[in-house]
Write an enzyme that holds these catalytic residues in place. Structure first.
Site, PDB file in Angstrom:
ATOM      1  CG  ASP A 161      -1.877   1.183   1.174  1.00  0.00           C
ATOM      2  OD1 ASP A 161      -2.928   1.028   0.534  1.00  0.00           O
ATOM      3  OD2 ASP A 161      -1.566   2.241   1.769  1.00  0.00           O
ATOM      4  CD  GLU A 193      -4.417   3.994  -1.655  1.00  0.00           C
ATOM      5  OE1 GLU A 193      -4.670   4.371  -0.513  1.00  0.00           O
ATOM      6  OE2 GLU A 193      -5.242   4.086  -2.608  1.00  0.00           O
TER       7      GLU A 193
END
Length: 747
Positions: free
Chosen positions: A627, A670
Site C-alpha cells: 500500500d 493504491e
C-alpha cells in the site's frame, strides 16, 4: 461422325464395279497367290519360332529379371546410404524423431525390399554361385541394419538442445547460471560461460582437446565456488550441479565416441555389397549373350523352313488361282447388290452428303443436304460451286481441308459455316474423301456434313458464362483461390494477388501448401474437405514476403456433371484487424488499464490456480500486499494526473525488482499484490524489503520521495484464497499502525 466415315468407305469401294473381267482375274489371282505365299511360310516359320521363343523366354524370365533386380538393389543401396547421410545432416535442425521418421524409416523399408530382391533371385536361379552371392549380401545387409539401428539409437541418446543428454546438461548449466547470477559473482559467471563455450566447441568440432579444456574449466568453476562468497547451501548445491553436469557431458562424449565405432563397424559390413551386386548383374548379362547364340541357331532353322515353304507355295498357288477365277462371277453379283445398298444408305443418311468434281462443282447431293440448306430438292443444287454454299469468311478453312486430301484419303472433324438458300448461316462439322477411278486417278470428292449450330451456340453461351464468372471472381474484394484434385492452384483472383503479394503467373501450378503456415495447416483443411466436402474456419496464411496473417476461409468441393470431384474452391478474408481487436479486448479483460499489470480479477484467478498447485506439490507460496503511504495527500496536493503517474512508476519499479516467476497485480486504488511462488516467508520478506527500500530512495517526478507499507504471509494447508488475503491485509494494517514504511510478516 462415325456414320460419315462408313459412307465414305462405301463410296470409295464402288470403283471396283467399273473394272474389266481380265483385270479382275489378274487382281484376284495375284491376291490368292500373295495369301498363300504369306500363309504357308508363316505356318512353318511358327514351328521354328516356337523353339526360338523358348530360348528367348529363358533369357527374359531368368537372366533379365536377375539383371533388373541387381540394378534395382544397387539403386536401393545407394538410397539407403544417402538417407543415412541426410539423417546426419538434418537431425539437429528437424529434431531426432522427425529425421528418423523421414530417413531411417525409409531406409529400413528399402533394406527390407533389398532382402526381398535377394530372395527373388534365389527363387529364379539355382546356380550355386548366385545363391552364395545373395546369401552373402543378405548377411551383410542384416549386419548393416542392426548397426544402423544401434547408430540411430545412440543419436537419440545424444538428443539436441531440448532432449537427451544434451538437453539434460543444458538444463543443469542453466540452473547453475541462475544461482550464480543471484550470487552476482562476475568471475564465476565468466568461468561458467567459458565452460559453456567449450561445451559448444565440442558439440560442433567433436575434439578430445576441447573436452579436456572443458573439464579444466569445470574444475576452476568448482574451485571458485568453494572460495567465493556463496552461502554454504549454495556451495553445496552448485558443487553437486557441477558434478552432475560433468557426469552428463562425459556420457555425451562417450556416446559420441561409441557412435563413431558403431558406424565404422556397419560400414565394414556393407563395403562389399555393391561390388557383389555388380558382379551378379554382369553374370546375368553374360547369360543373355549365350541365349542370343541359341537364337541365331534358331534363325538358321527358320531360313531352311522358308525355303521349303516357298517351293510348296509355287504348287498350291496355281491351284488357288483357278479357284479364284471361278469365284469372280459371283463376286460381281455381290458388287451390284452392294451398289444398291450404297444408294439406299446415301439417300437415308442423317448427314448431308455432297459429291463434287475435282473443280468443286456439285454433281450429286442427298435429300438431307438440300433440306439442311433450304432447297426444295437435290436437283436445285446440282451444278453450283462449293463457294456458293460456304460462307466467304470460312472458305479458306474449306480449301485447307480439301488441300489435305492430297496427303490423306479422308479428312474428318473440320468445322466451318455453310450458307443456306435464304442467306442465313449454319455451323457444320464435316469429313471429306477422294473417290478414285479405275487407274487410281482422283475423279471426285465426297463431303459429309452435320449441323452443329445448336452446339456452337451452347459453347458460346458457356464461354460467355465463364467470362462473366471470371469477371465476378476478379471483382471480388475477398480472396478466391481454386485448386485441382492434386491441390495445385488453378485460379488466383486480384484480391488474392494484392494480399499475398504474388502475381498470378507466379503462383499458378504451385501446391496450395505454399500459401499456408506449414503442411499441417494445409492438411487440416484438406482432410476436412475430403471428409465433408466443406470447410469454414480460421487459417494462418503466408505472404510472398513470408509474413503470416490470419484469414477466415470458406471452401467447398468442385464437382463435374457426373458428381466427381475436380478440385476445391475457397473464399477467404484477411482478419488481421479483427484479431488485433480481439487481442486488445483480451488484454483489457486481464490487465489494469492504468498500470499495465494484472487486474484484480486476473490476479484472483492466478491465486486460485497457484493455491491448487501448492496443495498438490507441497511447495511454499507467499503473498505480499503493498500500500502506497499517504496517497490521498498526493492526489490532493498535485492532482489525480500526478497520482496516476506515481502509480504507473510504482508498478514499473516493482516489476523490475521482482522475479520472473512472481505474479504482480493491482488490487485496487493504491494497493498492489505480489504472489511469490516457490518462496517461503523468509525469502518473501527479503524480496519485499528490497522493493520497499528501492522505492524509499526513489525520487518520484513532482511527488518527490514516497514510502510503502507491506504485509506478508505464507500459505498453509488450512488456507483458502480469502483467508490468505485477509492475513496479508492484517499484516499490512500492522505495518501502517506501527508507523508505515515497513514490512510486517505473519502466518
Amino acid at each position: 461422325m462415325r456414320s460419315m466415315s462408313g459412307i465414305v468407305k462405301t463410296v470409295v469401294s464402288s470403283w471396283y464395279s467399273r473394272l474389266s473381267d481380265n483385270v479382275k482375274v489378274i487382281i484376284l489371282s495375284g491376291f490368292a497367290i500373295v495369301i498363300l505365299l504369306c500363309l504357308l511360310p508363316t505356318v512353318f516359320s511358327g514351328m521354328a519360332l516356337e523353339y526360338s521363343a523358348s530360348v528367348l523366354n529363358r533369357f527374359i524370365d531368368v537372366d533379365e529379371k536377375i539383371a533388373e533386380l541387381s540394378l534395382t538393389s544397387i539403386t536401393k543401396m545407394i538410397k539407403v546410404r544417402r538417407n543415412e547421410k541426410d539423417f546426419l545432416l538434418s537431425y539437429r535442425d528437424w529434431g531426432f524423431n522427425e529425421a528418423k521418421s523421414r530417413y531411417i524409416t525409409t531406409s529400413l523399408s528399402l533394406i527390407s525390399s533389398l532382402k526381398e530382391n535377394m530372395t527373388k533371385i534365389r527363387n529364379l536361379s539355382s546356380n550355386p554361385e548366385i545363391v552364395s552371392m545373395t546369401n552373402e549380401i543378405d548377411r551383410a545387409i542384416s549386419d548393416y541394419e542392426a548397426g544402423i539401428m544401434h547408430f540411430v539409437a545412440l543419436y537419440g541418446m545424444l538428443g539436441n538442445e531440448n532432449t537427451g543428454l544434451e538437453g539434460k546438461f543444458r538444463v543443469v548449466a542453466h540452473e547453475i547460471e541462475d544461482i550464480l547470477r543471484q550470487v552476482a559473482d562476475d568471475k564465476l559467471i565468466v568461468d561458467l560461460l567459458t565452460m559453456r563455450m567449450r561445451e559448444k566447441d565440442y558439440i560442433i568440432q567433436d575434439l578430445d582437446l576441447t573436452f579436456a579444456n572443458l573439464l579444466k574449466t569445470a574444475a576452476r568453476v568448482k574451485a571458485g565456488i568453494n572460495a567465493g562468497k556463496t552461502t554454504p547451501e549454495q556451495k553445496k548445491k552448485l558443487v553437486a550441479l557441477i558434478d552432475e553436469y560433468i557426469n552428463l557431458f562425459s556420457q555425451y562424449v562417450r556416446t559420441s565416441q561409441n557412435i563413431q565405432t558403431t558406424r565404422q563397424e556397419y560400414l565394414r559390413a556393407i563395403q562389399n555389397v555393391e561390388p557383389t551386386l555388380e558382379k551378379l548383374y554382369f553374370i546375368s548379362i553374360d547369360n543373355t549373350f549365350k541365349a542370343r547364340n541359341d537364337i541365331r541357331m534358331s534363325e538358321k532353322r527358320i531360313q531352311l523352313t522358308l525355303i521349303f515353304s516357298f517351293l510348296l507355295v509355287l504348287f498350291l498357288s496355281s491351284a488357288m488361282a483357278l479357284f479364284v477365277f471361278r469365284k469372280i462371277k459371283s463376286a460381281e453379283e455381290r458388287l451390284k447388290v452392294s451398289e444398291k445398298q450404297y444408294r439406299g444408305l446415301f439417300e437415308t443418311s442423317p448427314d448431308a452428303i455432297t459429291i463434287m468434281d475435282m473443280h468443286c462443282n456439285i454433281i450429286m447431293v442427298n435429300h438431307r443436304a438440300s433440306k439442311l440448306l433450304g432447297y426444295a430438292n437435290p436437283e436445285e443444287m446440282i451444278g453450283k460451286r462449293c463457294a456458293e454454299i460456304i460462307v466467304p469468311e470460312d472458305q479458306q478453312t474449306a480449301k485447307g481441308m480439301l488441300a489435305k486430301l492430297s496427303e490423306a484419303i479422308t479428312v474428318e472433324a473440320v468445322e466451318f459455316r455453310m450458307m443456306k438458300r435464304d442467306g442465313s448461316n449454319i455451323y457444320v462439322e464435316s469429313a471429306a474423301s477422294i473417290i478414285t477411278g479405275a487407274h487410281g486417278k482422283p475423279e471426285s470428292i465426297i463431303l459429309a456434313a452435320r449441323d452443329i449450330t445448336a452446339r456452337k451456340r451452347a459453347e458460346e453461351q458457356a464461354r460467355e458464362a465463364q467470362e462473366y464468372a471470371r469477371y465476378l471472381i476478379n471483382s471480388s474484394l475477398d480472396m478466391i483461390i481454386s485448386v485441382d484434385r492434386e491441390r495445385r492452384i488453378v485460379e488466383f483472383n486480384k484480391a488474392a494477388e494484392e494480399i499475398f503479394g504474388y502475381e498470378k503467373h507466379e503462383i499458378l501450378g504451385k501446391h496450395i501448401e505454399f500459401l499456408y503456415l506449414d503442411s499441417n495447416e494445409s492438411e487440416r483443411v484438406s482432410k476436412l474437405l475430403a471428409e465433408t466436402g466443406r470447410f469454414a474456419g480460421e487459417v494462418i496464411n503466408r505472404k510472398k514476403d513470408h509474413e503470416l496473417f490470419p484469414a477466415f476461409l470458406s471452401a467447398s468441393t468442385i464437382k463435374d456433371a457426373d458428381g466427381n470431384s475436380t478440385g476445391f474452391m475457397g473464399v477467404s478474408r484477411d482478419i488481421t484487424e479483427i484479431k488485433k481487436i480481439e487481442e486488445e479486448l483480451k488484454a483489457a479483460a486481464t490487465l489494469d488499464r492504468l498500470t499495465g499489470v494484472y487486474n484484480r480479477r486476473k490476479f484472483e484467478s492466478i491465486l486460485d490456480s497457484e493455491i491448487e498447485r501448492t496443495r498438490r506439490y507441497k511447495h511454499p507460496l507467499s503473498l505480499i500486499m503493498i500500500d502506497l503511504d499517504h496517497f490521498k495527500n498526493i492526489n490532493d496536493a498535485f492532482g489525480h494526473q500526478v497520482g496516476d503517474s506515481v502509480l504507473q512508476t510504482l508498478a514499473v519499479i516493482v516489476k523490475n525488482n521482482i522475479r520472473k516467476t512472481d505474479y504482480f497485480g493491482r488490487w485496487g486504488g493504491e494497493e498492489f499484490m505480489i504472489l511469490a511462488t516457490e518462496t517461503p516467508l523468509e525469502e518473501a520478506f527479503e524480496l519485499t524489503e528490497k522493493v520497499r527500500i528501492f522505492i524509499e530512495k526513489y525520487n518520484f517526478e513532482q511527488a518527490g520521495t514516497l514510502t510503502i507499507s507491506c504485509g506478508i504471509t505464507q500459505f498453509t494447508d488450512q488456507d483458502t484464497p480469502d483467508s490468505l488475503i485477509k492475513r496479508a491485509d492484517d499484516a499490512l494494517y500492522k505495518a501502517k499502525s506501527s508507523g508505515r514504511n515497513m514490512s510486517v510478516s505473519q502466518i
